[in-house]
Design an enzyme around this catalytic site. Sequence first.
Site, PDB file in Angstrom:
ATOM      1  N   ASP A   1       0.926  -4.956  -8.983  1.00 43.07           N
ATOM      2  CA  ASP A   1       1.248  -3.613  -9.180  1.00 43.07           C
ATOM      3  C   ASP A   1       2.249  -3.014  -8.294  1.00 43.07           C
ATOM      4  OD1 ASP A   1      -0.965  -3.945  -7.360  1.00 43.07           O
ATOM      5  OD2 ASP A   1      -2.416  -2.933  -8.550  1.00 43.07           O
TER       6      ASP A   1
ATOM      7  N   CYS B   1      -3.869   2.629  -2.056  1.00 46.60           N
ATOM      8  CA  CYS B   1      -4.554   1.454  -2.721  1.00 46.60           C
ATOM      9  C   CYS B   1      -3.928   0.107  -2.291  1.00 46.60           C
ATOM     10  CB  CYS B   1      -4.586   1.415  -3.957  1.00 46.60           C
ATOM     11  SG  CYS B   1      -5.991   0.795  -5.043  1.00 46.60           S
TER      12      CYS B   1
ATOM     13  N   HIS C   1      -0.702  -1.214  -2.641  1.00 45.12           N
ATOM     14  CA  HIS C   1       0.165  -1.940  -3.675  1.00 45.12           C
ATOM     15  C   HIS C   1       1.272  -2.412  -2.770  1.00 45.12           C
ATOM     16  CE1 HIS C   1      -1.952  -0.024  -7.478  1.00 45.12           C
ATOM     17  NE2 HIS C   1      -2.639  -0.520  -6.832  1.00 45.12           N
TER      18      HIS C   1
ATOM     19  N   GLU D   1      -2.281   2.603 -11.536  1.00 46.53           N
ATOM     20  CA  GLU D   1      -3.090   3.707 -11.167  1.00 46.53           C
ATOM     21  C   GLU D   1      -3.459   4.679 -12.418  1.00 46.53           C
ATOM     22  OE1 GLU D   1      -5.235   3.789  -8.910  1.00 46.53           O
ATOM     23  OE2 GLU D   1      -4.350   2.334  -7.403  1.00 46.53           O
TER      24      GLU D   1
ATOM     25  N   HIS E   1      -6.302  -7.969  -5.215  1.00 44.13           N
ATOM     26  CA  HIS E   1      -6.359  -6.522  -4.937  1.00 44.13           C
ATOM     27  C   HIS E   1      -7.031  -6.857  -3.259  1.00 44.13           C
ATOM     28  CE1 HIS E   1      -6.743  -2.443  -4.527  1.00 44.13           C
ATOM     29  NE2 HIS E   1      -6.633  -2.324  -6.074  1.00 44.13           N
TER      30      HIS E   1
ATOM     31  N   HIS F   1      -7.906   4.245  -1.520  1.00 44.47           N
ATOM     32  CA  HIS F   1      -7.621   5.793  -1.784  1.00 44.47           C
ATOM     33  C   HIS F   1      -7.874   6.863  -0.641  1.00 44.47           C
ATOM     34  CE1 HIS F   1      -7.837   4.840  -6.563  1.00 44.47           C
ATOM     35  NE2 HIS F   1      -7.193   3.740  -5.671  1.00 44.47           N
TER      36      HIS F   1
END
Length: 379
Positions: free
Chosen positions: A72, A97, A99, A131, A157, A351
């Site tokens: 992502d 996050c 990415h 997101e 992730h 976050h």
Amino acid sequence: MTVWTKNDLIAIRRKLHQIPEIGLEEFETHEYLMQKINELPQEQIEVKEWKTAIVVKVKGTSPSKTIGWRTDIDGLPIKEETGLDFSSTHPGKMHACGHDMHMTVALGLLQEIVNQKPKNDFVFLFQPAEENESGGKLVYEYGLLDDCLPDEFYGLHVQPFLPVGTIGTRVGTLFAGTCEIQAHFTGKGGHAAFPHESNDMIIAATEFVQQAQTIVSRNVNPIEGAVVTFGTFEAGTTNNVIAGSAHVSGTIRTLTQSMNELTQKRIRQIAEGIAVSFQCQLDMTLTQKGYLPVENNPETTKNFMDFMRHYAAINLIETEPAMTGEDFGYLLSKIPGTMFWLGVDSPYGLHHEKMMPKEEAIEIGVQAISAFFAELDKK
């Protein structure tokens, strides 16, 4: 042959970290990714674009299958407070996050695969809007993958609370499916001294929020899991006026799609019952988009875990399911595959405005995954 060193990859990550953009607006990110992709030997790859999405196909020498990798590329509307000298240059936006780490690993992995000159085809999806708009679903439904659909799909992730060198995953559900709740109640406002002449929507919305909590306690099998959380409640203008409208928003998180659908059904039934009992109007939307549970395929996941157990630089652990949402669940509902956590050892979580992953995780991730892909390519 293009060879990006560990320091090159760190420089790439830092550049990406400085330019976070919201989903479907990743224009500068897209341009930078294309710049790096264009540094690779072009005779071995085919590139397709749609909006800010990029698909790179690495052509195999004698392909019998296609292996996919997804990253992502979007950021979050968070004001960064890390104090890093390569902090976000886009006010109010941050790669909180991870990415930026995801994209860097993907580029490093892409370079490794190109240099390996694989037997099979490989497809790399640089996906926008994870997101906010379920970019994986948008890309799939548009057909960007139609002529290069992977036979198996992989993605990662970052996990701030796992040490660098650790990979965590499991067979079955890794991440929850989500659904966003928006409920607006409209009645009749009035003077606080004459409640009998009004229709108090603060009371109506409060009853809805309270009754919704019984879904988990009384409708969900205790062996399964579900979360119903309301994050906003907006009503009223001043202390002596009865509110004629109220708006609440929240989220559903479940580990199976069937439980998500049951929870959605009960949320709607409760809201509609409140509207009848308070004689008010209800405007409700339940939006899941492509945020389905991330269901790891048993075969691909077992193969991945078996390989990583014996890979010297990796400590593989089997993790519990997490209630975080991820739109890779939509792609895994169409294509068998595996998602996993990559440990990045940050003192602050996902976050968070101070999330700071350790960059040494990049090279470890690239080397471990490319070794796994080299093994897959032999089969």
